[in-house]
Design a protein around this motif. Structure first.
Motif, PDB file in Angstrom:
ATOM      1  N   THR A 190       0.840  -1.216   0.000  1.00 30.62           N
ATOM      2  CA  THR A 190       0.000   0.000   0.000  1.00 30.62           C
ATOM      3  C   THR A 190       0.869   1.258   0.000  1.00 30.62           C
ATOM      4  O   THR A 190       0.683   2.151  -0.833  1.00 30.62           O
ATOM      5  N   THR A 191       1.812   1.321   0.941  1.00 30.47           N
ATOM      6  CA  THR A 191       2.616   2.546   1.033  1.00 30.47           C
ATOM      7  C   THR A 191       3.578   2.635  -0.161  1.00 30.47           C
ATOM      8  O   THR A 191       3.778   3.715  -0.713  1.00 30.47           O
ATOM      9  N   GLY A 192       4.112   1.479  -0.581  1.00 29.21           N
ATOM     10  CA  GLY A 192       5.035   1.469  -1.715  1.00 29.21           C
ATOM     11  C   GLY A 192       4.364   1.927  -2.996  1.00 29.21           C
ATOM     12  O   GLY A 192       4.960   2.645  -3.809  1.00 29.21           O
ATOM     13  N   THR A 193       3.122   1.542  -3.166  1.00 26.43           N
ATOM     14  CA  THR A 193       2.379   1.940  -4.364  1.00 26.43           C
ATOM     15  C   THR A 193       2.236   3.463  -4.438  1.00 26.43           C
ATOM     16  O   THR A 193       2.367   4.066  -5.503  1.00 26.43           O
ATOM     17  N   ARG A 194       2.015   4.075  -3.284  1.00 27.26           N
ATOM     18  CA  ARG A 194       1.916   5.551  -3.278  1.00 27.26           C
ATOM     19  C   ARG A 194       3.222   6.179  -3.741  1.00 27.26           C
ATOM     20  O   ARG A 194       3.231   7.162  -4.486  1.00 27.26           O
ATOM     21  N   VAL A 195       4.330   5.610  -3.293  1.00 25.20           N
ATOM     22  CA  VAL A 195       5.634   6.147  -3.693  1.00 25.20           C
ATOM     23  C   VAL A 195       5.840   5.964  -5.198  1.00 25.20           C
ATOM     24  O   VAL A 195       6.189   6.900  -5.920  1.00 25.20           O
ATOM     25  N   ILE A 196       5.577   4.756  -5.664  1.00 24.30           N
ATOM     26  CA  ILE A 196       5.825   4.429  -7.072  1.00 24.30           C
ATOM     27  C   ILE A 196       5.009   5.314  -8.008  1.00 24.30           C
ATOM     28  O   ILE A 196       5.530   5.854  -8.985  1.00 24.30           O
ATOM     29  N   ARG A 197       3.733   5.480  -7.693  1.00 19.97           N
ATOM     30  CA  ARG A 197       2.871   6.246  -8.597  1.00 19.97           C
ATOM     31  C   ARG A 197       3.305   7.710  -8.665  1.00 19.97           C
ATOM     32  O   ARG A 197       3.282   8.334  -9.722  1.00 19.97           O
TER      33      ARG A 197
END
Ligand code: ATP
Ligand code: MG
Length: 369
Positions: A190-197
């Protein structure tokens, strides 16, 4: 935006120094080790709460002191702000805006915007991916201050997951280890996806601007490409799909993670690829050509921040003019004009033409004064 005053207390080699800026360009001139870069670093800290020198707070606080303070007044279209950053030897920081202490860093970030350009930035081309990730993260913090919070959350989960892996890798069998890890996996995704996007979106906006600058500076048909290469395959920027891909990749690397006892999947392993005519920039060309590339990146940063925050950020040029040839110096100086308030350090004024000297404020820096 316009930086009007700066006060440095017990910060590096400054005991208590007031500076008033009275021109769009300020040249800080002095011998080596006098405090020129320190002053720029103070402004950079107010803008990003980070220093590109990657120093610990205990090194920022003056030797023999427990506490350092950086204070500035800044004029923006929306009004005048007063910013204070207090640094402590023990690493605890506090920030205040207009005299009121601010609890969340993200409410302080984004008040002052600045782009720093120093000879260390050549590492963006020559060095490893970590430096490029840091560069992109620092830019994102300014474009979207909430990103500082997102990144903090991701790093927090990552640390916890790593600690868990390390602790249990030898005591649990594979099946129980992975059921225990599931909680961390979900949070990491969840948190990684925010960073990636957000990284993806930022590069998509930055890349064409940087390519255009590169073409203009190099005056050639060389094509600069910047590509975000996330550790998770990114088909599109849809949050659910990125999250799914993230979890799938974790599954894939499960055995390797068990062997290595550390998290192998996620944006802490991303790459930002810089290529020129499809050749990796690191392998490409002379030092001068690599400098051209970094110059294009920096000008693109300036332009993108200006587009997003709707005001020109400050430009902090640390010792870079001397490293550029005359034509590149002129390109840079032409791009700045009076559009961006600029602080420039130099060891001698000889590299500036008389027009520039006449229109600039010149400050002589000696032993922290
Ligand atoms: P150069 O032209 O070599 O880049 P500069 O003027 O940019 O020089 P700075 O890096 O700004 O130099 O300042 C370096 C000076 O600051 C050194 O003399 C160093 O000892 C001093 N300094 C750095 N950190 C501290 C500290 N925490 N306490 C006291 N002095 C410090
Ligand atoms: Mg310096």
């Amino acid at each position: 935006m316009y930086l009007k005053t700066l006060n440095l207390r017990q910060f590096r080699n400054y005991q208590n120094q007031n500076v008033e800026f009275n021109a769009a360009k300020t040249i800080l001139v002095g011998n080596n080790a006098q405090g020129k870069s320190n002053l720029l670093e103070a402004v950079e800290l107010l803008a990003t709460l980070r220093s590109h020198r990657m120093t610990r707070d205990r090194d920022l606080v003056q030797e023999g002191e427990a506490i350092a303070q950086i204070n500035a007044t800044l004029e923006r279209q929306t009004g005048v702000s007063d910013l204070t950053l207090t640094l402590r030897r023990n690493g605890r920081r506090s920030v205040a805006l207009n005299g009121e202490s601010i609890r969340r860093q993200m409410d302080f970030l984004g008040v002052l915007n600045a782009v720093q350009f120093s000879s260390l930035d050549l590492e963006l081309v020559r060095g490893g991916p970590e430096g490029r990730r840091n560069w992109l993260d620092t830019l994102l913090i300014q474009l979207e201050p909430v990103y500082a919070h997102i990144l903090q959350q991701y790093n927090h989960v990552l640390r916890q997951r790593n600690a868990f892996l390390k602790r249990h890798v030898e005591t649990l069998d594979a099946t129980s280890l992975h059921s225990e890890l599931a909680v961390w996996d979900a949070q990491l995704a969840t948190t990684g996806t925010r960073v990636i996007r957000r990284r993806d979106r930022a590069i998509q906006r930055l890349a064409p601007i940087a390519s255009a600058w590169h073409a203009s500076i190099s005056g050639s048909t060389e094509v600069l490409q910047i590509k975000y290469v996330p550790n998770i395959p990114l088909e599109d920027n849809h949050p659910e799909e990125v999250q799914q891909a993230f979890l799938a990749k974790i599954q894939q690397r499960a055995i390797a993670e068990m062997h290595q006892g550390t998290t192998l999947v996620g944006p802490h392993r991303d790459e930002i690829e810089l290529t020129i005519n499809q050749t990796p920039a690191r392998q490409y060309g002379s030092q001068g050509q690599q400098r051209t590339l970094v110059l294009a990146l920096k000008l693109a940063e300036l332009q993108l921040i200006e587009e997003v925050v709707k005001e020109p950020p400050l430009l902090l040029l640390d010792d870079v003019l001397a490293e550029l040839d005359l034509s590149r110096q002129n390109q840079l100086l032409d791009a700045i004009q009076d559009r961006f308030q600029t602080l420039i350090t130099t060891t001698h004024l000889g590299s500036f033409d008389s027009q520039w000297l006449k229109s600039s404020q010149i400050l002589f820096v000696k032993a922290g004064e």
